[in-house]
Design a protein around this motif. Sequence first.
Motif, mmCIF file in Angstrom:
data_model
loop_
_atom_site.group_PDB
_atom_site.id
_atom_site.type_symbol
_atom_site.label_atom_id
_atom_site.label_comp_id
_atom_site.label_asym_id
_atom_site.label_seq_id
_atom_site.Cartn_x
_atom_site.Cartn_y
_atom_site.Cartn_z
ATOM 1 N N ALA A 146 0.833 -1.211 0.000
ATOM 2 C CA ALA A 146 0.000 0.000 0.000
ATOM 3 C C ALA A 146 0.864 1.257 0.000
ATOM 4 N N LEU A 147 1.936 1.234 0.758
ATOM 5 C CA LEU A 147 2.839 2.390 0.807
ATOM 6 C C LEU A 147 3.491 2.621 -0.549
ATOM 7 N N ILE A 148 3.930 1.546 -1.184
ATOM 8 C CA ILE A 148 4.584 1.654 -2.483
ATOM 9 C C ILE A 148 3.605 2.186 -3.534
ATOM 10 N N VAL A 149 2.397 1.648 -3.543
ATOM 11 C CA VAL A 149 1.384 2.100 -4.497
ATOM 12 C C VAL A 149 1.074 3.584 -4.279
ATOM 13 N N ALA A 150 1.118 4.031 -3.012
ATOM 14 C CA ALA A 150 0.836 5.432 -2.688
ATOM 15 C C ALA A 150 2.015 6.349 -3.006
ATOM 16 N N GLY A 151 3.143 5.770 -3.430
ATOM 17 C CA GLY A 151 4.273 6.589 -3.839
ATOM 18 C C GLY A 151 5.416 6.672 -2.849
ATOM 19 N N TYR A 152 5.304 5.976 -1.743
ATOM 20 C CA TYR A 152 6.385 5.955 -0.751
ATOM 21 C C TYR A 152 7.315 4.800 -1.098
ATOM 22 N N ARG A 153 8.588 5.070 -1.205
ATOM 23 C CA ARG A 153 9.545 4.028 -1.601
ATOM 24 C C ARG A 153 10.524 3.657 -0.490
ATOM 25 N N GLN A 154 10.820 4.614 0.363
ATOM 26 C CA GLN A 154 11.795 4.401 1.434
ATOM 27 C C GLN A 154 11.226 4.925 2.749
ATOM 28 N N LEU A 155 11.792 4.450 3.855
ATOM 29 C CA LEU A 155 11.360 4.933 5.163
ATOM 30 C C LEU A 155 11.406 6.453 5.233
ATOM 31 N N ALA A 156 12.456 7.045 4.696
ATOM 32 C CA ALA A 156 12.599 8.503 4.751
ATOM 33 C C ALA A 156 11.422 9.206 4.078
ATOM 34 N N ASP A 157 10.805 8.575 3.094
ATOM 35 C CA ASP A 157 9.640 9.173 2.421
ATOM 36 C C ASP A 157 8.470 9.344 3.381
ATOM 37 N N LEU A 158 8.407 8.495 4.395
ATOM 38 C CA LEU A 158 7.279 8.523 5.327
ATOM 39 C C LEU A 158 7.306 9.752 6.236
ATOM 40 N N THR A 159 8.419 10.468 6.268
ATOM 41 C CA THR A 159 8.482 11.688 7.081
ATOM 42 C C THR A 159 7.595 12.779 6.487
ATOM 43 N N GLN A 160 7.140 12.576 5.252
ATOM 44 C CA GLN A 160 6.268 13.547 4.578
ATOM 45 C C GLN A 160 4.787 13.263 4.850
ATOM 46 N N ALA A 161 4.492 12.212 5.620
ATOM 47 C CA ALA A 161 3.104 11.821 5.887
ATOM 48 C C ALA A 161 2.872 11.676 7.381
ATOM 49 N N SER A 162 1.646 11.953 7.795
ATOM 50 C CA SER A 162 1.277 11.747 9.199
ATOM 51 C C SER A 162 0.781 10.312 9.384
ATOM 52 N N GLU A 163 0.740 9.873 10.616
ATOM 53 C CA GLU A 163 0.208 8.541 10.904
ATOM 54 C C GLU A 163 -1.231 8.437 10.406
ATOM 55 N N LYS A 164 -2.003 9.498 10.607
ATOM 56 C CA LYS A 164 -3.408 9.495 10.193
ATOM 57 C C LYS A 164 -3.529 9.312 8.680
ATOM 58 N N GLU A 165 -2.671 9.997 7.923
ATOM 59 C CA GLU A 165 -2.698 9.876 6.461
ATOM 60 C C GLU A 165 -2.371 8.443 6.036
ATOM 61 N N LEU A 166 -1.389 7.847 6.687
ATOM 62 C CA LEU A 166 -0.988 6.486 6.322
ATOM 63 C C LEU A 166 -2.037 5.462 6.737
ATOM 64 N N LEU A 167 -2.676 5.694 7.881
ATOM 65 C CA LEU A 167 -3.731 4.782 8.332
ATOM 66 C C LEU A 167 -4.922 4.779 7.371
ATOM 67 N N ALA A 168 -5.070 5.832 6.592
ATOM 68 C CA ALA A 168 -6.168 5.915 5.631
ATOM 69 C C ALA A 168 -5.926 5.012 4.422
ATOM 70 N N LEU A 169 -4.697 4.535 4.252
ATOM 71 C CA LEU A 169 -4.381 3.647 3.133
ATOM 72 C C LEU A 169 -4.896 2.243 3.431
ATOM 73 N N HIS A 170 -5.567 1.651 2.471
ATOM 74 C CA HIS A 170 -6.059 0.285 2.642
ATOM 75 C C HIS A 170 -4.859 -0.656 2.772
ATOM 76 N N GLY A 171 -4.790 -1.375 3.881
ATOM 77 C CA GLY A 171 -3.689 -2.301 4.121
ATOM 78 C C GLY A 171 -2.748 -1.835 5.215
ATOM 79 N N VAL A 172 -2.853 -0.560 5.594
ATOM 80 C CA VAL A 172 -1.986 -0.025 6.658
ATOM 81 C C VAL A 172 -2.818 0.109 7.926
ATOM 82 N N GLY A 173 -2.424 -0.639 8.952
ATOM 83 C CA GLY A 173 -3.143 -0.602 10.220
ATOM 84 C C GLY A 173 -2.250 -0.169 11.369
#
Length: 72
Positions: free
Chosen positions: A25-52
């Motif tokens: 789900a993260l890859i499909v959303a455009g995140y490729r590396q852990l460092a990319d996740l610093t651009q998203a909040s937990e709430k935004e990531l939890l909205a992705l289907h597959g991320v709990g």
Amino acid sequence: MPEKIPAPAAESDFPVKAGKPARQALIVAGYRQLADLTQASEKELLALHGVGPKAIRILREALAEKGLAFKE
């Protein structure tokens, strides 16, 4: 038009313990590396289907090990 296939999860540094659905789900959303996740909040990531909550906890710990964190 053929659907664009995301890069294989092996090209990311997401922890395997986060689970395949979350990593994909993260890859499909455009995140490729852990460092990319610093651009998203937990709430935004939890909205992705597959991320709990479990995946978020594992990703939070992996980010912290690198001195990084999710966006506030």
